[in-house]
Design an enzyme around this catalytic site. Sequence first.
Site, PDB file in Angstrom:
ATOM      1  N   ARG A 152     -16.585  24.433  11.222  1.00  0.00           N
ATOM      2  CA  ARG A 152     -17.401  24.356  10.334  1.00  0.00           C
ATOM      3  C   ARG A 152     -16.640  24.395   9.365  1.00  0.00           C
ATOM      4  NH1 ARG A 152     -21.743  26.191  14.665  1.00  0.00           N
ATOM      5  NH2 ARG A 152     -19.455  27.285  15.043  1.00  0.00           N
ATOM      6  N   ILE A 153     -15.677  25.567   9.152  1.00  0.00           N
ATOM      7  CA  ILE A 153     -14.794  26.198   8.347  1.00  0.00           C
ATOM      8  C   ILE A 153     -13.911  24.791   7.874  1.00  0.00           C
ATOM      9  CG2 ILE A 153     -12.830  26.997   7.320  1.00  0.00           C
ATOM     10  CD1 ILE A 153     -13.697  29.700   9.336  1.00  0.00           C
ATOM     11  N   THR A 231      -5.469  30.310   8.972  1.00  0.00           N
ATOM     12  CA  THR A 231      -6.789  31.832   8.169  1.00  0.00           C
ATOM     13  C   THR A 231      -7.652  31.558   9.564  1.00  0.00           C
ATOM     14  OG1 THR A 231      -7.752  30.033   7.129  1.00  0.00           O
ATOM     15  CG2 THR A 231      -6.859  31.424   5.954  1.00  0.00           C
ATOM     16  N   SER A 232      -7.309  31.611  10.922  1.00  0.00           N
ATOM     17  CA  SER A 232      -8.091  31.136  11.918  1.00  0.00           C
ATOM     18  C   SER A 232      -7.372  32.360  12.940  1.00  0.00           C
ATOM     19  CB  SER A 232      -7.373  29.938  13.637  1.00  0.00           C
ATOM     20  OG  SER A 232      -6.137  29.898  13.001  1.00  0.00           O
ATOM     21  N   ARG A 233      -6.587  32.524  13.860  1.00  0.00           N
ATOM     22  CA  ARG A 233      -6.426  33.612  14.572  1.00  0.00           C
ATOM     23  C   ARG A 233      -4.665  33.672  14.712  1.00  0.00           C
ATOM     24  NH1 ARG A 233     -10.379  34.997  14.005  1.00  0.00           N
ATOM     25  NH2 ARG A 233     -11.897  36.149  14.989  1.00  0.00           N
ATOM     26  N   ASP A 257      -3.130  34.818   6.732  1.00  0.00           N
ATOM     27  CA  ASP A 257      -3.978  35.881   7.020  1.00  0.00           C
ATOM     28  C   ASP A 257      -5.090  36.328   8.095  1.00  0.00           C
ATOM     29  OD1 ASP A 257      -6.329  37.137   5.316  1.00  0.00           O
ATOM     30  OD2 ASP A 257      -7.718  36.298   6.805  1.00  0.00           O
ATOM     31  N   GLU A 262      -2.125  41.470  14.821  1.00  0.00           N
ATOM     32  CA  GLU A 262      -2.138  41.859  12.809  1.00  0.00           C
ATOM     33  C   GLU A 262      -2.367  43.733  14.171  1.00  0.00           C
ATOM     34  OE1 GLU A 262      -4.676  39.122  12.255  1.00  0.00           O
ATOM     35  OE2 GLU A 262      -6.996  40.351  12.188  1.00  0.00           O
ATOM     36  N   HIS A 302      -6.662  40.030   7.185  1.00  0.00           N
ATOM     37  CA  HIS A 302      -7.440  39.342   7.771  1.00  0.00           C
ATOM     38  C   HIS A 302      -8.560  39.178   6.794  1.00  0.00           C
ATOM     39  CE1 HIS A 302      -9.317  37.860  12.492  1.00  0.00           C
ATOM     40  NE2 HIS A 302     -10.267  38.040  11.253  1.00  0.00           N
ATOM     41  N   ALA A 304     -10.265  36.972   4.815  1.00  0.00           N
ATOM     42  CA  ALA A 304     -10.866  35.814   4.742  1.00  0.00           C
ATOM     43  C   ALA A 304     -12.207  35.557   4.614  1.00  0.00           C
ATOM     44  CB  ALA A 304     -10.403  34.361   5.569  1.00  0.00           C
ATOM     45  N   PHE A 305     -13.426  36.190   5.457  1.00  0.00           N
ATOM     46  CA  PHE A 305     -14.386  36.792   5.204  1.00  0.00           C
ATOM     47  C   PHE A 305     -15.594  37.706   4.675  1.00  0.00           C
ATOM     48  CE2 PHE A 305     -15.096  40.943   6.741  1.00  0.00           C
ATOM     49  CZ  PHE A 305     -13.716  40.868   6.943  1.00  0.00           C
TER      50      PHE A 305
HETATM   51  P1  NAI Z   1     -15.780  25.966  14.699  1.00  0.00           P
HETATM   52  O1  NAI Z   1     -16.177  26.381  16.809  1.00  0.00           O
HETATM   53  O2  NAI Z   1     -17.046  25.311  14.263  1.00  0.00           O
HETATM   54  O3  NAI Z   1     -14.372  25.217  14.465  1.00  0.00           O
HETATM   55  C1  NAI Z   1     -13.234  25.387  15.676  1.00  0.00           C
HETATM   56  C2  NAI Z   1     -13.759  23.694  15.676  1.00  0.00           C
HETATM   57  O4  NAI Z   1     -12.228  23.775  16.377  1.00  0.00           O
HETATM   58  C3  NAI Z   1     -13.617  22.790  16.409  1.00  0.00           C
HETATM   59  O5  NAI Z   1     -13.970  21.635  16.011  1.00  0.00           O
HETATM   60  C4  NAI Z   1     -12.814  22.457  18.422  1.00  0.00           C
HETATM   61  O6  NAI Z   1     -13.599  20.906  18.261  1.00  0.00           O
HETATM   62  C5  NAI Z   1     -11.837  22.443  17.126  1.00  0.00           C
HETATM   63  N1  NAI Z   1     -11.017  22.877  18.638  1.00  0.00           N
HETATM   64  C6  NAI Z   1     -11.242  23.771  19.754  1.00  0.00           C
HETATM   65  N2  NAI Z   1      -9.708  23.842  20.101  1.00  0.00           N
HETATM   66  C7  NAI Z   1      -9.149  22.680  19.608  1.00  0.00           C
HETATM   67  C8  NAI Z   1      -7.864  22.130  19.884  1.00  0.00           C
HETATM   68  N3  NAI Z   1      -6.954  22.564  20.874  1.00  0.00           N
HETATM   69  N4  NAI Z   1      -7.319  21.113  19.283  1.00  0.00           N
HETATM   70  C9  NAI Z   1      -7.870  20.728  18.277  1.00  0.00           C
HETATM   71  N5  NAI Z   1      -9.267  21.523  17.905  1.00  0.00           N
HETATM   72  C10 NAI Z   1      -9.966  21.990  18.866  1.00  0.00           C
HETATM   73  O7  NAI Z   1     -15.622  27.020  14.184  1.00  0.00           O
HETATM   74  P2  NAI Z   1     -15.564  27.720  12.609  1.00  0.00           P
HETATM   75  O8  NAI Z   1     -16.407  28.324  12.708  1.00  0.00           O
HETATM   76  O9  NAI Z   1     -14.740  27.055  11.639  1.00  0.00           O
HETATM   77  O10 NAI Z   1     -14.196  29.051  13.032  1.00  0.00           O
HETATM   78  C11 NAI Z   1     -12.842  28.734  13.217  1.00  0.00           C
HETATM   79  C12 NAI Z   1     -11.936  29.975  13.664  1.00  0.00           C
HETATM   80  O11 NAI Z   1     -11.507  30.363  11.778  1.00  0.00           O
HETATM   81  C13 NAI Z   1     -12.889  30.927  14.336  1.00  0.00           C
HETATM   82  O12 NAI Z   1     -13.088  30.685  16.017  1.00  0.00           O
HETATM   83  C14 NAI Z   1     -12.247  32.208  14.038  1.00  0.00           C
HETATM   84  O13 NAI Z   1     -11.254  32.769  15.496  1.00  0.00           O
HETATM   85  C15 NAI Z   1     -11.489  31.588  12.061  1.00  0.00           C
HETATM   86  N6  NAI Z   1     -12.412  32.720  11.719  1.00  0.00           N
HETATM   87  C16 NAI Z   1     -11.330  33.188  11.189  1.00  0.00           C
HETATM   88  C17 NAI Z   1     -12.316  34.414   9.442  1.00  0.00           C
HETATM   89  C18 NAI Z   1     -10.980  35.037   9.040  1.00  0.00           C
HETATM   90  O14 NAI Z   1     -11.387  36.021   8.294  1.00  0.00           O
HETATM   91  N7  NAI Z   1      -9.789  34.673   8.611  1.00  0.00           N
HETATM   92  C19 NAI Z   1     -13.368  34.239   9.789  1.00  0.00           C
HETATM   93  C20 NAI Z   1     -14.226  33.414   9.904  1.00  0.00           C
HETATM   94  C21 NAI Z   1     -13.875  32.774  11.394  1.00  0.00           C
END
Ligand code: NAI
Length: 335
Positions: A152-153, A231-233, A257, A262, A302, A304-305
């Site tokens: 999604r992101i 911005t992931s983890r 982020d 952290e 952290h 971004a949300f």
């Molecule tokens: P999502 O589940 O929609 O997308 C994640 C994508 O990563 C999927 O398309 C999946 O196939 C892919 N993926 C998984 N393992 C992989 C790998 N080994 N290599 C390549 N691609 C791989 O998740 P969404 O909603 O896009 O969020 C992503 C991450 O962003 C969340 O899991 C969360 O950790 C982080 N996040 C951070 C925030 C912040 O405030 N900084 C707020 C919201 C989410």
Amino acid sequence: MASIAFYGIKPWGQEHLKKRLKGHKLFFHEEHIGQDHPPVEKDIDILSVFVGSDVTAEVIEGLPKLKFIATRSTGFDHIDLKACEKRGIVVSNVPSYGENTVAEYAFALILVLSRRIYDAYEQVREEGDFSYDNLQGFDLMGKTLGVIGTGRIGKHTARIGKGFDMEVLAYDVFQDKKFARKEKIKYVSLEKLLKESDIVSLHVPYMKGTHHLIDKAKMAMMKDGAYLINTSRGAVVDTQALVGALKSGRLAGAGLDVFEEEEAVQDEASFLSAKDTTEHDLRNVIADHILVDMPNVVVTPHNAFNTKEALERILDTTVSNIEKFLKKKPQNIVN
Ligand code: NAI
């Protein structure tokens, strides 16, 4: 009537939840929980946490009646899912509150670095200096953005990149070919993405397979002078290797982020006294401090949300997750 405890919840959020969850016994705490900060109420049926909490097997053990955990986040790596499974505890998340919110933030970090926004702001504010001699940046148009993880992101980030007239390369274990055709982005191998991207933005969840996905070897593959945005983890990137790549000038900068340890940096006193602190953790904390002090690195907490709209969407989905669980029709289950 269910007993529900919310942790890491600010007063405005508490008011919102009180209105939406009338009739239940609600407990609110601004603090997060973890091994060193166990939950206060032990007899709860439902627990709701945010990413600052660490729901370990010990925390779960201390809640004998717990049946459901509603995390108010997309990521759920702060919850021990194996321990939940053993006890039959259902866990739900908020899968899609902020694809635009987080993607917009990734670009905020990119623009701070590409246009030296922070340097410009500080120069004017601190020194009253309006010259632009030391503030030259670079265009995004024509540069290559590498998006790792096109969920999604990541998809939203790719679309924004196209809006800036960037070339967009993508890498994901599952390729959405329809999306790629529609948005004119190109799926490539991780190696090719790293070799050809001027800016790499991470959007994968944290799990075993993504631990240190960007390690020393991958950083060595990156284009000279590239930028890394996370911005992931935090633990998707090897923090100590990142310090090395930035110090040597292989990478020109980073926008972070999230970073490993952290929580430890936020509360160093507890970290120091924790029983399970390892030398590796301590090295990461030192690396974090080095990153915070580097002029070509932007570190944010952290955050971004954190928009009004996204927070409302988070609470609305959390309430709906709880209501559906109580009606025995659980939704957004992650285990
Ligand atoms: P999502 O589940 O929609 O997308 C994640 C994508 O990563 C999927 O398309 C999946 O196939 C892919 N993926 C998984 N393992 C992989 C790998 N080994 N290599 C390549 N691609 C791989 O998740 P969404 O909603 O896009 O969020 C992503 C991450 O962003 C969340 O899991 C969360 O950790 C982080 N996040 C951070 C925030 C912040 O405030 N900084 C707020 C919201 C989410």
